[in-house]
Design an enzyme around this catalytic site. Sequence first.
Site, PDB file in Angstrom:
ATOM      1  N   TYR A 186      80.247 -40.435 -15.173  1.00 52.42           N
ATOM      2  CA  TYR A 186      78.921 -39.567 -15.476  1.00 52.42           C
ATOM      3  C   TYR A 186      79.900 -39.035 -14.044  1.00 52.42           C
ATOM      4  CZ  TYR A 186      75.220 -42.018 -13.874  1.00 52.42           C
ATOM      5  OH  TYR A 186      74.314 -43.021 -13.990  1.00 52.42           O
ATOM      6  N   CYS A 187      79.192 -37.971 -13.408  1.00 46.40           N
ATOM      7  CA  CYS A 187      78.795 -37.524 -12.269  1.00 46.40           C
ATOM      8  C   CYS A 187      77.529 -37.032 -12.682  1.00 46.40           C
ATOM      9  CB  CYS A 187      80.192 -37.268 -11.455  1.00 46.40           C
ATOM     10  SG  CYS A 187      80.784 -35.222 -12.807  1.00 46.40           S
ATOM     11  N   GLN A 188      77.070 -35.497 -11.970  1.00 42.73           N
ATOM     12  CA  GLN A 188      75.884 -35.015 -12.046  1.00 42.73           C
ATOM     13  C   GLN A 188      76.482 -33.729 -12.797  1.00 42.73           C
ATOM     14  OE1 GLN A 188      73.682 -35.309  -9.728  1.00 42.73           O
ATOM     15  NE2 GLN A 188      72.537 -32.963 -10.412  1.00 42.73           N
TER      16      GLN A 188
END
Length: 179
Positions: free
Chosen positions: A69-71
């Site tokens: 995941y990221c932002q």
Amino acid sequence: MTTSINTKLQLLNAATVKELRETEQIQLIDVREASEYAAEHIPGSQLLPLSKFQPEQISLIPGKQIVIYCQSGNRSNQAAQKLIQSGFSEFSQLQGGITAWKQSGYPTQINQNAPISLMRQVQIVAGSLVFTGTVLGAFVSPWFLILSGFVGAGLVFAGVSNTCAMAMLLAKLPYNQGD
């Protein structure tokens, strides 16, 4: 529950990731930069920033599914492509990133003493450059207005492409490394 981007990558919604995390069935990998992770992350996640991301750095844990995941999803898509190119086939992505996680009301680990976010740093630098270019353009030479136009064009490109060159540059500064 899941949506397929292609045959190798599955998108998992926040509720599914939360359930898998609580039953310890996943290995959660955050591909944001160190300063972002230091400020806030999903508890139990491992940091592997996209700027230094090498699939061989992932220590596979038997019986656990990898979820990246990221932002919001852009950087984890880039990390997913690197994983696919390296032959990984069993991994998923948190759809909507940590933003979707928080919107679902799930907990994050927050560090109040972390450096200011990369986005705020971009806003400060871009605003300073536009202001400087405008003032110098008005009082010194109209040619300085090119600076303001250049920054404005960069911001439009960042918004359209969801890729910010200034953020990538700022992420390389020592105080954003978290090492």
